[in-house]
Design an enzyme around this catalytic site. Structure first.
Site, PDB file in Angstrom:
ATOM      1  CE  LYS A 188      65.776 -68.845 143.033  1.00 51.71           C
ATOM      2  NZ  LYS A 188      64.378 -69.005 143.444  1.00 51.71           N
ATOM      3  CG  ASN A 189      63.722 -71.888 140.751  1.00 48.21           C
ATOM      4  OD1 ASN A 189      63.893 -71.375 141.859  1.00 48.21           O
ATOM      5  ND2 ASN A 189      63.188 -71.223 139.738  1.00 48.21           N
ATOM      6  CB  CYS A 193      54.795 -63.239 145.150  1.00 50.50           C
ATOM      7  SG  CYS A 193      54.773 -63.105 143.379  1.00 50.50           S
ATOM      8  NE  ARG A 244      54.751 -67.205 142.080  1.00 51.93           N
ATOM      9  CZ  ARG A 244      56.065 -67.352 142.267  1.00 51.93           C
ATOM     10  NH1 ARG A 244      56.758 -66.383 142.835  1.00 51.93           N
ATOM     11  NH2 ARG A 244      56.677 -68.450 141.900  1.00 51.93           N
ATOM     12  CG  ASP A 290      61.982 -67.388 136.636  1.00 54.17           C
ATOM     13  OD1 ASP A 290      60.972 -66.713 136.915  1.00 54.17           O
ATOM     14  OD2 ASP A 290      62.289 -68.424 137.258  1.00 54.17           O
ATOM     15  NE  ARG A 324      63.829 -64.921 147.700  1.00 52.49           N
ATOM     16  CZ  ARG A 324      62.537 -65.075 147.494  1.00 52.49           C
ATOM     17  NH1 ARG A 324      61.764 -64.031 147.420  1.00 52.49           N
ATOM     18  NH2 ARG A 324      62.014 -66.276 147.376  1.00 52.49           N
TER      19      ARG A 324
HETATM   20  C1  UD1 Z   1      58.394 -71.810 139.489  1.00 53.51           C
HETATM   21  C2  UD1 Z   1      59.712 -71.109 139.728  1.00 53.51           C
HETATM   22  C3  UD1 Z   1      59.607 -69.653 139.284  1.00 53.51           C
HETATM   23  C4  UD1 Z   1      59.130 -69.560 137.853  1.00 53.51           C
HETATM   24  C5  UD1 Z   1      57.860 -70.361 137.645  1.00 53.51           C
HETATM   25  C6  UD1 Z   1      57.426 -70.430 136.199  1.00 53.51           C
HETATM   26  C7  UD1 Z   1      60.577 -72.308 141.634  1.00 53.51           C
HETATM   27  C8  UD1 Z   1      60.918 -72.268 143.080  1.00 53.51           C
HETATM   28  N1  UD1 Z   1      60.022 -71.184 141.132  1.00 53.51           N
HETATM   29  O1  UD1 Z   1      57.420 -71.189 140.299  1.00 53.51           O
HETATM   30  O2  UD1 Z   1      60.891 -69.059 139.406  1.00 53.51           O
HETATM   31  O3  UD1 Z   1      58.867 -68.219 137.519  1.00 53.51           O
HETATM   32  O4  UD1 Z   1      58.045 -71.717 138.113  1.00 53.51           O
HETATM   33  O5  UD1 Z   1      58.433 -70.999 135.431  1.00 53.51           O
HETATM   34  O6  UD1 Z   1      60.835 -73.273 140.946  1.00 53.51           O
HETATM   35  N2  UD1 Z   1      49.326 -71.843 139.061  1.00 53.51           N
HETATM   36  C9  UD1 Z   1      48.021 -71.992 139.446  1.00 53.51           C
HETATM   37  N3  UD1 Z   1      47.754 -72.791 140.513  1.00 53.51           N
HETATM   38  C10 UD1 Z   1      48.722 -73.455 141.194  1.00 53.51           C
HETATM   39  C11 UD1 Z   1      50.060 -73.308 140.788  1.00 53.51           C
HETATM   40  C12 UD1 Z   1      50.337 -72.482 139.715  1.00 53.51           C
HETATM   41  O7  UD1 Z   1      47.117 -71.410 138.855  1.00 53.51           O
HETATM   42  O8  UD1 Z   1      48.406 -74.193 142.133  1.00 53.51           O
HETATM   43  C13 UD1 Z   1      49.667 -70.974 137.923  1.00 53.51           C
HETATM   44  C14 UD1 Z   1      50.516 -69.756 138.332  1.00 53.51           C
HETATM   45  O9  UD1 Z   1      49.722 -68.693 138.785  1.00 53.51           O
HETATM   46  C15 UD1 Z   1      51.230 -69.458 137.026  1.00 53.51           C
HETATM   47  C16 UD1 Z   1      51.423 -70.833 136.393  1.00 53.51           C
HETATM   48  O10 UD1 Z   1      50.510 -71.693 137.060  1.00 53.51           O
HETATM   49  O11 UD1 Z   1      50.412 -68.683 136.181  1.00 53.51           O
HETATM   50  C17 UD1 Z   1      52.809 -71.409 136.522  1.00 53.51           C
HETATM   51  O12 UD1 Z   1      53.235 -71.342 137.870  1.00 53.51           O
HETATM   52  P1  UD1 Z   1      54.188 -72.452 138.479  1.00 53.51           P
HETATM   53  O13 UD1 Z   1      54.827 -73.198 137.367  1.00 53.51           O
HETATM   54  O14 UD1 Z   1      53.434 -73.212 139.497  1.00 53.51           O
HETATM   55  O15 UD1 Z   1      55.282 -71.584 139.213  1.00 53.51           O
HETATM   56  P2  UD1 Z   1      56.031 -71.888 140.568  1.00 53.51           P
HETATM   57  O16 UD1 Z   1      56.223 -73.351 140.728  1.00 53.51           O
HETATM   58  O17 UD1 Z   1      55.378 -71.134 141.680  1.00 53.51           O
END
Ligand code: UD1
Length: 423
Positions: free
Chosen positions: A22-23, A116, A121, A307, A399
């Site tokens: 999915k991701n 969320c 996030r 995850d 989902r």
């Molecule tokens: C993706 C996955 C999710 C998984 C996560 C971590 C998808 C659609 N979702 O989510 O299932 O749990 O990776 O492996 O692929 N952060 C910031 N600022 C930002 C972006 C992220 O501070 O702009 C922080 C987040 O709060 C978190 C960390 O970075 O602590 C990692 O998040 P991130 O890797 O961005 O997760 P997602 O891409 O949202």
């Protein structure tokens, strides 16, 4: 809203096919904005999040059709550059359209995702990265309003390794003028798949699969076909289910998976006492005689995935001792704990650390899904709980897990989908 009714205590054995990730697909689909034309993405799972992404892209003028696990997309004519709140609130990954829109069309109007179920996030790293590439970005009335003439290559060092920010900035940088260097880039297999897809489309990216990416921008890209990688979290969830609800001497075999993406999980399962055989695209597992307590700390790839944290806590709930699970990615991600406790688990959470004292048995009850992976952990617990467990609000599972109840039933679980009560 549907619910799952699980009668615990059945032994799992047999073979299950793992679906596409999915991701990965959620990043691949928006990448089609970058070059007008027709695409087919194979091994595409049938999931609510994928439908949500299809609807969003359709609202922008991209046609999509999902048949036999292949998605055909045509991005020849975009009619809108907006990702409205209605879509983004359903699924945060909608924000992936931001980078491609700014890079290809010089404009994007994307709703901010907001929080969320398990806390904030942010998307600040997506925005900062795109600003470095020269995009002018303002936040107005809950929307990210981005404009650019042509993006320019830049040097970006992410403070935090982020899957989404790496994907978004990578999709923008491939069409920028000049070279972009991204350090502390995410190395998750889903981002590597996106990098490979972009290269197939004509992008020049060096270091795909590493945390140092060098991207030489090109003037245009071309459409390409691609096959999605296997879903490592679905595979990890089935391995954990087998470790909990299998029986020594009986194997559960996962096919169409990629064991190389799962090393952190398979190693921990071995530490817990399971016997595993890893092939090139299959894994066989026999459960432990007695589940050994094993500590895990979630981390970026190739560490233990956040995850899989909820599923691991479900497994450790029946371990023969005390284990500690430390969540470092999303420090508040423990919504499953009170629900697992309703089934008899003994878990104490303090800040980002869960201490799990293994119990002899769990007992079925009604429990509530709160998010995707939390719901998966409740199903796993339900498979071994005495009596009947009802997992309410299974739309969270729909989902991200394709036909989870059918796949589990094919392994011998007693699980049924029923119409649930309204809330
Ligand atoms: C993706 C996955 C999710 C998984 C996560 C971590 C998808 C659609 N979702 O989510 O299932 O749990 O990776 O492996 O692929 N952060 C910031 N600022 C930002 C972006 C992220 O501070 O702009 C922080 C987040 O709060 C978190 C960390 O970075 O602590 C990692 O998040 P991130 O890797 O961005 O997760 P997602 O891409 O949202």
């Amino acid at each position: 809203m549907d619910k799952f009714v699980i009668r615990g205590g059945k032994t799992l054995s047999g073979t299950v096919q793992i679906s596409g990730a999915k991701n990965a697909l959620l990043a691949l689909m928006p990448a089609t904005i970058l070059a007008p034309g027709s695409y087919t993405i194979h091994n595409s799972p049938i999931l609510r999040d994928i439908t949500t992404m299809s609807r969003l892209l359709e609202s922008m003028g991209i046609s999509t059709s999902h048949k036999d696990h292949a998605i055909a997309l045509n991005s020849s004519k975009l009619t809108s550059f907006e990702a409205p709140y209605e879509h983004v609130k359903k699924m945060r990954a909608s924000v992936y359209v931001l980078g491609p829109l700014v890079a290809r069309y010089g404009q994007a109007h994307v709703s901010l995702p907001g929080g969320c179920a398990w806390g904030p996030r942010p998307v600040n790293l997506h925005i900062e990265g795109l600003r470095k590439l020269g995009a002018e970005i303002n936040i107005d009335a809950g929307y990210i309003i981005a404009k650019a003439k042509r993006l320019k290559g830049a040097r970006i060092v992410f403070d935090v390794s982020s899957v989404g920010a790496t994907g978004n900035v990578m999709m923008a940088a491939v069409l920028a003028k000049g070279t972009t260097v991204i350090d502390n880039a995410a190395m998750e297999p889903e981002i590597t798949a996106l990098g490979e897809f972009l290269v197939k489309m004509g992008a020049k990216i060096h270091g795909v699969g590493t945390n140092h990416l060098e991207i030489e921008g090109v003037d245009e890209l071309r459409p390409a076909d691609f096959t999605t990688i296997p879903d490592r979290i679905e595979a990890g969830t089935f391995l954990t289910a087998a470790a909990l609800a299998g029986k020594r001497g009986k194997k559960v075999r996962l096919e169409k998976c990629n064991p190389r993406h799962l090393t952190a999980v398979t190693t921990k399962l071995e530490d817990a006492g399971a016997k595993l055989t890893l092939g090139s695209d299959f894994i066989e597992i026999e459960p432990p005689e007695e589940i050994q307590p094993v500590n895990v700390t979630t981390s970026i790839y190739s560490g233990f995935p956040t995850d899989m944290q909820a599923q691991w806590i479900a497994l450790m709930s029946l371990a023969s001792g005390t284990s500690v699970v430390t969540e470092t990615i999303y420090t508040d991600r423990f919504m499953h704990v009170p629900e697992l406790s309703r089934l008899g688990a003994n878990i104490n959470v303090k800040e980002n650390v869960a201490t799990i004292v293994g119990v002899e048995k769990l007992t079925g009850a009604k429990v509530m899904s709160t998010d995707l992976r939390a719901s998966a952990s409740l199903i796993l617990a339900g498979l071994v709980a005495n009596g009947t467990t009802e997992v309410l609000r299974v739309y969270h599972l729909d989902r991200g897990y394709e036909a989870i109840e059918k796949k589990l039933a094919s392994l011998g679980a007693d699980i049924k989908r029923e119409a649930g009560e309204e809330f």
